[in-house]
Scaffold this motif. Sequence first.
Motif, PDB file in Angstrom:
ATOM      1  N   GLY A  12     -18.484 -54.657 -42.264  1.00 60.26           N
ATOM      2  CA  GLY A  12     -18.361 -55.062 -43.515  1.00 60.26           C
ATOM      3  C   GLY A  12     -18.976 -56.633 -42.931  1.00 60.26           C
ATOM      4  N   ARG A  33     -10.717 -53.380 -33.316  1.00 57.26           N
ATOM      5  CA  ARG A  33      -9.608 -52.505 -32.233  1.00 57.26           C
ATOM      6  C   ARG A  33     -10.455 -51.488 -32.315  1.00 57.26           C
ATOM      7  N   SER A  83     -10.922 -62.387 -40.378  1.00 59.55           N
ATOM      8  CA  SER A  83     -11.328 -61.985 -41.026  1.00 59.55           C
ATOM      9  C   SER A  83     -11.068 -60.080 -41.395  1.00 59.55           C
ATOM     10  N   ALA A  84     -10.574 -59.844 -40.408  1.00 58.28           N
ATOM     11  CA  ALA A  84      -9.956 -57.676 -40.087  1.00 58.28           C
ATOM     12  C   ALA A  84      -8.909 -58.418 -41.309  1.00 58.28           C
ATOM     13  N   LYS A 165      -2.550 -61.052 -49.719  1.00 58.43           N
ATOM     14  CA  LYS A 165      -2.930 -62.576 -49.713  1.00 58.43           C
ATOM     15  C   LYS A 165      -2.488 -63.715 -50.787  1.00 58.43           C
ATOM     16  N   GLY A 193     -15.663 -63.552 -52.802  1.00 57.45           N
ATOM     17  CA  GLY A 193     -16.062 -62.957 -53.967  1.00 57.45           C
ATOM     18  C   GLY A 193     -16.113 -60.998 -53.936  1.00 57.45           C
TER      19      GLY A 193
HETATM   20  N1  NAP Z   1     -14.695 -56.486 -49.824  1.00 56.96           N
HETATM   21  C1  NAP Z   1     -14.783 -57.777 -51.066  1.00 56.96           C
HETATM   22  O1  NAP Z   1     -14.844 -57.441 -52.023  1.00 56.96           O
HETATM   23  C2  NAP Z   1     -13.329 -58.201 -50.445  1.00 56.96           C
HETATM   24  C3  NAP Z   1     -12.852 -59.687 -51.272  1.00 56.96           C
HETATM   25  C4  NAP Z   1     -11.720 -60.277 -50.949  1.00 56.96           C
HETATM   26  C5  NAP Z   1     -11.798 -60.262 -50.029  1.00 56.96           C
HETATM   27  N2  NAP Z   1     -11.619 -59.472 -49.000  1.00 56.96           N
HETATM   28  C6  NAP Z   1     -11.593 -59.579 -47.732  1.00 56.96           C
HETATM   29  O2  NAP Z   1     -12.391 -59.794 -47.249  1.00 56.96           O
HETATM   30  C7  NAP Z   1     -12.087 -58.997 -45.482  1.00 56.96           C
HETATM   31  C8  NAP Z   1     -13.262 -58.734 -44.549  1.00 56.96           C
HETATM   32  O3  NAP Z   1     -13.303 -56.807 -46.018  1.00 56.96           O
HETATM   33  P1  NAP Z   1     -14.099 -56.294 -45.815  1.00 56.96           P
HETATM   34  O4  NAP Z   1     -14.532 -55.438 -47.009  1.00 56.96           O
HETATM   35  O5  NAP Z   1     -15.201 -56.591 -44.766  1.00 56.96           O
HETATM   36  O6  NAP Z   1     -13.512 -55.050 -45.337  1.00 56.96           O
HETATM   37  P2  NAP Z   1     -14.203 -53.455 -44.586  1.00 56.96           P
HETATM   38  O7  NAP Z   1     -15.679 -53.554 -44.951  1.00 56.96           O
HETATM   39  O8  NAP Z   1     -12.947 -52.279 -45.365  1.00 56.96           O
HETATM   40  O9  NAP Z   1     -13.328 -53.973 -43.251  1.00 56.96           O
HETATM   41  C9  NAP Z   1     -12.376 -54.146 -42.531  1.00 56.96           C
HETATM   42  C10 NAP Z   1     -12.657 -54.761 -41.164  1.00 56.96           C
HETATM   43  O10 NAP Z   1     -11.160 -54.948 -40.505  1.00 56.96           O
HETATM   44  C11 NAP Z   1     -10.785 -54.294 -39.814  1.00 56.96           C
HETATM   45  N3  NAP Z   1      -9.271 -54.032 -39.495  1.00 56.96           N
HETATM   46  C12 NAP Z   1      -8.751 -53.520 -40.257  1.00 56.96           C
HETATM   47  N4  NAP Z   1      -7.162 -53.644 -39.366  1.00 56.96           N
HETATM   48  C13 NAP Z   1      -7.121 -54.025 -38.442  1.00 56.96           C
HETATM   49  C14 NAP Z   1      -6.858 -53.916 -37.645  1.00 56.96           C
HETATM   50  N5  NAP Z   1      -5.318 -53.912 -37.239  1.00 56.96           N
HETATM   51  N6  NAP Z   1      -7.064 -54.811 -36.232  1.00 56.96           N
HETATM   52  C15 NAP Z   1      -8.165 -55.307 -36.173  1.00 56.96           C
HETATM   53  N7  NAP Z   1      -9.188 -55.547 -37.073  1.00 56.96           N
HETATM   54  C16 NAP Z   1      -8.789 -54.125 -38.012  1.00 56.96           C
HETATM   55  C17 NAP Z   1     -11.372 -52.763 -39.825  1.00 56.96           C
HETATM   56  O11 NAP Z   1     -11.221 -52.274 -38.691  1.00 56.96           O
HETATM   57  P3  NAP Z   1     -11.908 -50.741 -38.148  1.00 56.96           P
HETATM   58  O12 NAP Z   1     -12.701 -50.657 -38.894  1.00 56.96           O
HETATM   59  O13 NAP Z   1     -11.271 -50.507 -37.241  1.00 56.96           O
HETATM   60  O14 NAP Z   1     -10.432 -49.687 -39.732  1.00 56.96           O
HETATM   61  C18 NAP Z   1     -13.061 -53.711 -40.242  1.00 56.96           C
HETATM   62  O15 NAP Z   1     -13.945 -54.266 -39.461  1.00 56.96           O
HETATM   63  C19 NAP Z   1     -10.752 -58.377 -45.719  1.00 56.96           C
HETATM   64  O16 NAP Z   1      -9.445 -59.720 -45.024  1.00 56.96           O
HETATM   65  C20 NAP Z   1     -10.204 -58.042 -47.318  1.00 56.96           C
HETATM   66  O17 NAP Z   1      -9.169 -58.299 -47.707  1.00 56.96           O
HETATM   67  C21 NAP Z   1     -13.374 -58.583 -49.449  1.00 56.96           C
END
Ligand code: NAP
Length: 240
Positions: A12, A33, A83-84, A165, A193
């Motif tokens: 991600g 992790r 970012s997690a 959040k 976004g």
């Molecule tokens: N994508 C969007 O549209 C969007 C929009 C607004 C905000 N965000 C925010 O952006 C950030 C990144 O989101 P993303 O879209 O990249 O999500 P993603 O593709 O679901 O990736 C989530 C990441 O967080 C890690 N993670 C989850 N639980 C964890 C833990 N306990 N310890 C360490 N790592 C952990 C996951 O690791 P594993 O692979 O081990 O699960 C993965 O690397 C998040 O904070 C999310 O809330 C995203």
Amino acid sequence: MPLVLITGANRGLGLEFARQYAAAGWDVIACARKPEAAEALAALAAASDGRVVVEQMDVTDHASVDAAARRLEGRAIDVLLNSAGTMGRGTTGKEGFPTNTFGALDYTDFEEILRVNVVGPLKVTEAFVGHVARSSQKKCVAISSVVGSIAENTSGGLYAYRGSKAALNAVMKSLAIDLGSKRGILVAMLHPGWVRTDMGGPRASLDAPVSVAGMIKVIAGLDAGQSGRFWRFDGKELPW
Ligand SMILES: NC(=O)c1ccc[n+]([C@@H]2O[C@H](COP(=O)([O-])OP(=O)(O)OC[C@H]3O[C@@H](n4cnc5c(N)ncnc54)[C@H](OP(=O)(O)O)[C@@H]3O)[C@@H](O)[C@H]2O)c1
């Protein structure tokens, strides 16, 4: 070279941050992790001439956060990038829409979302504040979400993720005040976004490289007058 530490860097947005900072010549500590399952990250590290280093860290396992901080003792971290994050298991995983609704809420899931999205970044900041304080740039960044904005909430729902959040923003705002006056540390909350990742799903409007390039620009431009504020990936300020 400046150094960035990224949580959730195995996929991600976290992985894309690692790619772009490495391509820009930064040193990168990329946390996952389960490093043994982080194949894309391992490939990035292998091709990086040692500039991308993978570290084990589960942000809900505080012993693992402290252990990583001890292993990195003495390093100066210019940007600490939380970012997690998670929307919890009440999501489809494909479209990113929660299936948990009022009247059928999963409170165990709710607590886990708070542990990852709120307590995790706070614990990571507490463990690494000394590393950040000894750097040149001194920046602590959290990837938040516009759904944490109370002013922008016109659609309801999303209880756990939205609440997490909003709480993350409150926590980071306090850190901006406490760490800014005492240690000169700058803090930013960023909305990426709606991005095509596992969380955002395939119907999201943005590619990760576009979102992350914008957020890196916002982080680079962060100064003392902007600390403790909430920004969209394109530099527009968001209301609380
Ligand atoms: N994508 C969007 O549209 C969007 C929009 C607004 C905000 N965000 C925010 O952006 C950030 C990144 O989101 P993303 O879209 O990249 O999500 P993603 O593709 O679901 O990736 C989530 C990441 O967080 C890690 N993670 C989850 N639980 C964890 C833990 N306990 N310890 C360490 N790592 C952990 C996951 O690791 P594993 O692979 O081990 O699960 C993965 O690397 C998040 O904070 C999310 O809330 C995203």
